[in-house]
Design a protein around this motif. Structure first.
Motif, PDB file in Angstrom:
ATOM      1  N   TYR A 276       0.655  -1.187  -0.120  1.00 36.85           N
ATOM      2  CA  TYR A 276      -0.400   0.021   0.034  1.00 36.85           C
ATOM      3  C   TYR A 276       0.861   1.094  -0.117  1.00 36.85           C
ATOM      4  O   TYR A 276       0.300   2.522   0.001  1.00 36.85           O
ATOM      5  CB  TYR A 276      -0.625  -0.223   1.409  1.00 36.85           C
ATOM      6  N   VAL A 277       2.299   0.990   0.565  1.00 32.76           N
ATOM      7  CA  VAL A 277       3.077   1.943   0.758  1.00 32.76           C
ATOM      8  C   VAL A 277       3.390   2.471  -0.790  1.00 32.76           C
ATOM      9  O   VAL A 277       3.834   3.900  -0.495  1.00 32.76           O
ATOM     10  CB  VAL A 277       3.952   2.310   2.057  1.00 32.76           C
ATOM     11  N   VAL A 278       4.023   1.513  -1.293  1.00 33.59           N
ATOM     12  CA  VAL A 278       4.827   2.120  -2.420  1.00 33.59           C
ATOM     13  C   VAL A 278       2.916   1.846  -3.643  1.00 33.59           C
ATOM     14  O   VAL A 278       4.200   1.602  -4.809  1.00 33.59           O
ATOM     15  CB  VAL A 278       5.358   0.926  -2.615  1.00 33.59           C
ATOM     16  N   ASN A 279       1.622   1.560  -3.037  1.00 36.85           N
ATOM     17  CA  ASN A 279       1.197   1.964  -4.054  1.00 36.85           C
ATOM     18  C   ASN A 279       0.847   0.978  -5.419  1.00 36.85           C
ATOM     19  O   ASN A 279       1.079   0.838  -6.241  1.00 36.85           O
ATOM     20  CB  ASN A 279       1.087   3.729  -4.369  1.00 36.85           C
ATOM     21  N   GLN A 280       1.087  -0.373  -4.737  1.00 32.44           N
ATOM     22  CA  GLN A 280       1.434  -1.422  -5.480  1.00 32.44           C
ATOM     23  C   GLN A 280      -0.272  -2.183  -5.512  1.00 32.44           C
ATOM     24  O   GLN A 280      -0.152  -3.404  -5.472  1.00 32.44           O
ATOM     25  CB  GLN A 280       2.380  -1.882  -5.891  1.00 32.44           C
ATOM     26  N   PRO A 281      -1.490  -2.050  -6.394  1.00 31.81           N
ATOM     27  CA  PRO A 281      -2.513  -2.323  -5.834  1.00 31.81           C
ATOM     28  C   PRO A 281      -1.878  -3.486  -6.796  1.00 31.81           C
ATOM     29  O   PRO A 281      -3.784  -4.424  -6.649  1.00 31.81           O
ATOM     30  CB  PRO A 281      -3.285  -1.522  -6.417  1.00 31.81           C
ATOM     31  N   ASN A 282      -1.744  -3.692  -7.505  1.00 27.88           N
ATOM     32  CA  ASN A 282      -1.704  -5.374  -8.598  1.00 27.88           C
ATOM     33  C   ASN A 282      -1.228  -6.287  -8.311  1.00 27.88           C
ATOM     34  O   ASN A 282      -1.387  -7.663  -9.110  1.00 27.88           O
ATOM     35  CB  ASN A 282      -1.146  -4.928 -10.273  1.00 27.88           C
ATOM     36  N   PHE A 283      -0.777  -6.433  -6.661  1.00 25.44           N
ATOM     37  CA  PHE A 283       0.556  -7.416  -6.741  1.00 25.44           C
ATOM     38  C   PHE A 283      -0.500  -7.956  -5.781  1.00 25.44           C
ATOM     39  O   PHE A 283      -1.516  -8.092  -5.370  1.00 25.44           O
ATOM     40  CB  PHE A 283       1.044  -7.213  -4.983  1.00 25.44           C
ATOM     41  N   SER A 284      -0.759  -9.028  -5.879  1.00 22.43           N
ATOM     42  CA  SER A 284      -1.858 -10.333  -5.913  1.00 22.43           C
ATOM     43  C   SER A 284      -1.963 -10.633  -4.462  1.00 22.43           C
ATOM     44  O   SER A 284      -0.851 -11.257  -3.646  1.00 22.43           O
ATOM     45  CB  SER A 284      -1.375 -12.223  -6.598  1.00 22.43           C
ATOM     46  N   ARG A 285      -2.705 -10.455  -3.572  1.00 24.02           N
ATOM     47  CA  ARG A 285      -3.365 -10.241  -2.234  1.00 24.02           C
ATOM     48  C   ARG A 285      -4.023 -12.244  -2.174  1.00 24.02           C
ATOM     49  O   ARG A 285      -3.001 -12.846  -1.162  1.00 24.02           O
ATOM     50  CB  ARG A 285      -3.979 -10.064  -1.466  1.00 24.02           C
ATOM     51  N   THR A 286      -3.977 -12.684  -3.102  1.00 20.81           N
ATOM     52  CA  THR A 286      -4.307 -14.341  -3.098  1.00 20.81           C
ATOM     53  C   THR A 286      -2.904 -15.263  -2.654  1.00 20.81           C
ATOM     54  O   THR A 286      -2.695 -15.822  -1.678  1.00 20.81           O
ATOM     55  CB  THR A 286      -5.664 -14.729  -3.691  1.00 20.81           C
ATOM     56  N   MET A 287      -1.522 -14.308  -3.749  1.00 21.00           N
ATOM     57  CA  MET A 287      -0.596 -15.296  -4.267  1.00 21.00           C
ATOM     58  C   MET A 287       0.471 -14.939  -2.397  1.00 21.00           C
ATOM     59  O   MET A 287       1.087 -15.940  -1.757  1.00 21.00           O
ATOM     60  CB  MET A 287       0.293 -14.378  -4.496  1.00 21.00           C
ATOM     61  N   ILE A 288       0.271 -14.002  -1.415  1.00 22.30           N
ATOM     62  CA  ILE A 288       0.558 -13.505  -0.143  1.00 22.30           C
ATOM     63  C   ILE A 288      -0.115 -14.231   0.724  1.00 22.30           C
ATOM     64  O   ILE A 288       0.424 -15.469   1.429  1.00 22.30           O
ATOM     65  CB  ILE A 288       0.759 -12.383   0.308  1.00 22.30           C
TER      66      ILE A 288
END
Length: 469
Positions: free
Chosen positions: A104-116
């Motif tokens: 969120y801080v680096v403004n990366q909304p496309n990184f998959s939260r499901t993968m995390i």
């Protein structure tokens, strides 16, 4: 022969953890984007593989730092497995949350939260399994006589006996007690295979030989005057030294320590409910629970009141002085279950089986615990709690405080409508000593989950009891 080298195993653990974190991350990526379970969809904003794998440069060292922060590289020789699993869970949970915050801080909304999330689950499972395999391997070699620590005990005491007992019962720890030094116990005395080798002065001969891994100071209380001298002597030798205090007669269960601006303070008794947050939480549950309880059981209470009124002359509600929190007296309410009697006769003894003073209706009320329902009012006003040690009359408090060790500890918390002792069968005319043991266990191990468990079990085991006369 495998040497006991904590640094070696820490480095091995660190390397294994780093590999597992990387493998878990890559497996999570594969399951999310390339496996047969992956959602095959192309679109704007989907990141490439190189972006995901670039994050590994930060994730692997980040998780190793987290593991250090949660003490996952300290010696686990005697640690319980559940604490290690708990540490893995905490470290991974914090890691996943920090990962999401950074995105969120680096403004990366496309990184998959499901993968995390997939990475979070896989990493916990694989790290737990790897730690267990390593633990089992080390325990196997210790049972075979490798990777051992040789210890000398200084001082023969109850603490020394308990230490030897635990070591003998757990060979997987890899501890070997070479002997005991003591000035009071004769040389040659044996305790479970461990011999008294001589007086404490022999330390000056034994330490220079440098054949010990640890010194455990297990002096009896009356010998603590020489503690400083022994510690100084042991530390000059360079041998790792630990102190096992002989205070079990004073502190029979786990002590609670605090740091008073650098001064260590040992509380004689650990009482979780002295914590303000715990106290407020429990009191809130008591207020809500008793208020709801009064509404729910009010029809039953009305029928019970009518049965008491028409079964025998006298008041419906019986009140009696009991001792509560901080030894303060209060009036506890119950439905009357006995014939009216003189106050002096009522005070002299508690009810026993087939007590002639109990009415027919009263016998049923006692057997089903329906006579206790008016205590919901005591809980609402703060005299009692839903769960806690049962309160006793002043006469018996004075009697038991002299006869039963630790009896008065029960008054460090509010008395309860039901308790740990009661659901384990200790109510009515049963062993007071056993009851106190259960009460103290509850006081020192209180959690809201334990309260819920007791309330739940009360429904099945507490209301109807063969010892309720």
């Amino acid at each position: 022969m495998i040497k006991d080298n904590q640094k070696y195993f820490n480095r091995l653990n660190l390397l294994i953890d780093a590999v597992i974190v990387a493998c878990s991350y890559m497996l999570a990526w594969y399951l999310k984007f390339e496996s047969i379970f992956a959602a095959k969809r192309a679109g704007v904003g989907v990141l490439g593989m190189d972006t995901y794998f670039y994050a590994l440069y930060f994730i692997v060292p980040g998780y190793i730092i987290l593991y250090y922060s949660f003490n996952m590289y300290t010696s686990k020789r005697t640690a319980r497995k559940k604490y290690e699993v708990y540490g893995i869970l905490k470290a991974n949970t914090v890691g996943a949350l920090l990962f999401i915050v950074v995105l969120y801080v680096v403004n990366q909304p496309n990184f998959s939260r499901t993968m995390i999330f997939i990475f979070y689950v896989i990493n916990i499972v694989l790290t737990t399994l790897s730690r267990q395999v390593l633990r089992n391997t080390l325990q196997y070699f210790r049972r075979k006589g490798y990777n051992l620590k040789h210890i000398l005990l200084v001082g023969y005491s109850r603490a020394a006996e308990e230490y030897v007992t635990r070591i003998n019962a757990n060979p997987q720890w890899g501890y070997v007690v070479r002997g005991i030094l003591d000035d009071r116990v004769p040389r040659g005395t044996l305790y479970k295979g461990v011999k008294v080798l001589g007086s404490i002065e022999n330390l000056t001969i034994i330490l220079p030989e440098n054949k010990l891994d640890e010194i455990a100071i297990t002096l009896a209380l009356q010998d603590y005057g020489m503690l400083e001298k022994i510690v100084d002597l042991c530390e000059k030798s360079g041998v790792h030294t630990k102190f096992i205090p002989d205070y079990n007669s004073l502190i029979p269960s786990r002590p609670y320590t605090e740091d008073l601006m650098g001064l260590p303070v040992i509380n004689i008794r650990y009482v979780p409910l002295t914590n303000t947050l715990n106290w407020v939480l429990k009191r809130a549950v008591d207020v809500i629970g008793s208020a709801v309880g009064l509404v729910v059981v009010s029809p039953i209470m009305l029928l019970t009141a009518a049965a008491v009124k028409f079964s025998s002359p006298g008041p419906v509600i019986f009140k009696q002085e009991r001792i509560g929190l901080h030894n303060k007296p209060f009036q506890m309410y119950k439905f009357r279950t006995m014939e009216i009697q003189k106050e002096s006769a009522e005070k002299k003894a508690w009810t026993v089986k087939d007590d002639p003073r109990v009415t027919k209706v009263g016998k049923f009320l006692r057997k089903t615990s329906l006579d206790e329902f008016p205590q919901l009012y005591n809980i609402l006003r703060g005299d009692m709690s839903l769960v806690g040690p049962r309160p006793e009359r002043p006469l018996f408090v004075e009697k038991f405080r002299e006869e039963i060790p630790r009896y008065m500890i029960k008054h460090q918390v509010r008395p309860g409508l039901t308790g740990w002792a009661q659901i384990n069968g200790y109510r009515g005319d049963t062993s007071i000593r056993k009851r106190i043991d259960y009460d103290i266990f509850y006081i020192e191990n209180w959690t809201m989950a334990l309260d819920v468990k007791i309330l739940f079990l009360t429904i099945f085991k507490g209301f109807i009891n063969k010892n309720a006369y």
